[in-house]
Scaffold this motif. Structure first.
Motif, PDB file in Angstrom:
ATOM      1  N   GLU A   1       3.663   5.453  -5.914  1.00 22.47           N
ATOM      2  CA  GLU A   1       3.454   5.372  -7.363  1.00 22.47           C
ATOM      3  C   GLU A   1       2.346   6.327  -7.807  1.00 22.47           C
ATOM      4  O   GLU A   1       2.471   6.998  -8.827  1.00 22.47           O
ATOM      5  CB  GLU A   1       3.096   3.938  -7.782  1.00 22.47           C
ATOM      6  N   HIS A   2       1.262   6.388  -7.052  1.00 19.98           N
ATOM      7  CA  HIS A   2       0.153   7.271  -7.423  1.00 19.98           C
ATOM      8  C   HIS A   2       0.587   8.730  -7.401  1.00 19.98           C
ATOM      9  O   HIS A   2       0.201   9.510  -8.278  1.00 19.98           O
ATOM     10  CB  HIS A   2      -1.034   7.040  -6.502  1.00 19.98           C
TER      11      HIS A   2
ATOM     12  N   GLN B   1       2.357   1.696  -3.399  1.00 19.49           N
ATOM     13  CA  GLN B   1       1.369   2.188  -4.362  1.00 19.49           C
ATOM     14  C   GLN B   1       1.052   3.658  -4.135  1.00 19.49           C
ATOM     15  O   GLN B   1       0.832   4.392  -5.089  1.00 19.49           O
ATOM     16  CB  GLN B   1       0.093   1.350  -4.318  1.00 19.49           C
TER      17      GLN B   1
ATOM     18  N   THR C   1      -0.525  -4.100  -7.701  1.00 15.77           N
ATOM     19  CA  THR C   1      -1.910  -4.527  -7.523  1.00 15.77           C
ATOM     20  C   THR C   1      -2.032  -6.026  -7.737  1.00 15.77           C
ATOM     21  O   THR C   1      -2.653  -6.739  -6.930  1.00 15.77           O
ATOM     22  CB  THR C   1      -2.849  -3.778  -8.488  1.00 15.77           C
TER      23      THR C   1
ATOM     24  N   GLU D   1       5.577   4.006 -14.613  1.00  9.73           N
ATOM     25  CA  GLU D   1       4.992   4.139 -13.279  1.00  9.73           C
ATOM     26  C   GLU D   1       3.648   3.424 -13.202  1.00  9.73           C
ATOM     27  O   GLU D   1       3.352   2.745 -12.210  1.00  9.73           O
ATOM     28  CB  GLU D   1       4.825   5.613 -12.908  1.00  9.73           C
ATOM     29  N   LYS D   2       2.836   3.557 -14.240  1.00  7.74           N
ATOM     30  CA  LYS D   2       1.540   2.884 -14.276  1.00  7.74           C
ATOM     31  C   LYS D   2       1.724   1.366 -14.288  1.00  7.74           C
ATOM     32  O   LYS D   2       0.969   0.635 -13.628  1.00  7.74           O
ATOM     33  CB  LYS D   2       0.737   3.321 -15.501  1.00  7.74           C
TER      34      LYS D   2
ATOM     35  N   THR E   1       4.235  -0.299 -13.009  1.00  8.86           N
ATOM     36  CA  THR E   1       4.667  -0.697 -11.666  1.00  8.86           C
ATOM     37  C   THR E   1       3.477  -0.763 -10.725  1.00  8.86           C
ATOM     38  O   THR E   1       3.339  -1.701  -9.939  1.00  8.86           O
ATOM     39  CB  THR E   1       5.724   0.288 -11.127  1.00  8.86           C
ATOM     40  N   ASP E   2       2.602   0.226 -10.812  1.00  7.72           N
ATOM     41  CA  ASP E   2       1.399   0.230  -9.985  1.00  7.72           C
ATOM     42  C   ASP E   2       0.553  -1.015 -10.259  1.00  7.72           C
ATOM     43  O   ASP E   2       0.061  -1.663  -9.331  1.00  7.72           O
ATOM     44  CB  ASP E   2       0.585   1.498 -10.241  1.00  7.72           C
ATOM     45  N   GLN E   3       0.408  -1.363 -11.513  1.00  9.53           N
ATOM     46  CA  GLN E   3      -0.379  -2.545 -11.867  1.00  9.53           C
ATOM     47  C   GLN E   3       0.264  -3.826 -11.334  1.00  9.53           C
ATOM     48  O   GLN E   3      -0.419  -4.729 -10.851  1.00  9.53           O
ATOM     49  CB  GLN E   3      -0.565  -2.646 -13.379  1.00  9.53           C
TER      50      GLN E   3
ATOM     51  N   ASN F   1       0.823  -1.199   0.000  1.00  7.40           N
ATOM     52  CA  ASN F   1       0.000   0.000   0.000  1.00  7.40           C
ATOM     53  C   ASN F   1       0.863   1.257   0.000  1.00  7.40           C
ATOM     54  O   ASN F   1       0.582   2.217  -0.739  1.00  7.40           O
ATOM     55  CB  ASN F   1      -0.941  -0.005   1.207  1.00  7.40           C
TER      56      ASN F   1
END
Length: 64
Positions: free
Chosen positions: A10-11, A7, A51, A43-44, A46-48, A4
């Motif tokens: 990352e956000h 993330q 998740t 970055e997107k 990595t976020d995925q 968390n």
């Protein structure tokens, strides 16, 4: 909790890169915008991945 926190970082980065891309375009620096867009996609991704990791493994183990 660690995923968390990662993330959240990352956000934050995704939002910042989006703003930087918009500013670069407004300044007529499409060359810079293109480089920033590539980083934004990283970055997107990595976020995925985070998740997927949380949903497929970590959260299941924590629940048991």
């Amino acid at each position: 909790a660690l995923i968390n926190a990662a993330q959240a970082a990352e956000h934050y980065e995704i939002v910042r890169y989006g703003s930087l891309i918009a500013w670069a375009k407004q300044l007529g620096r499409n060359d810079c915008a293109a480089v920033l867009a590539k980083t934004l996609e990283e970055e997107k991704a990595t976020d995925q991945k985070l998740t997927t990791l949380a949903e497929s493994k970590v959260n299941l183990r924590a629940a048991s």
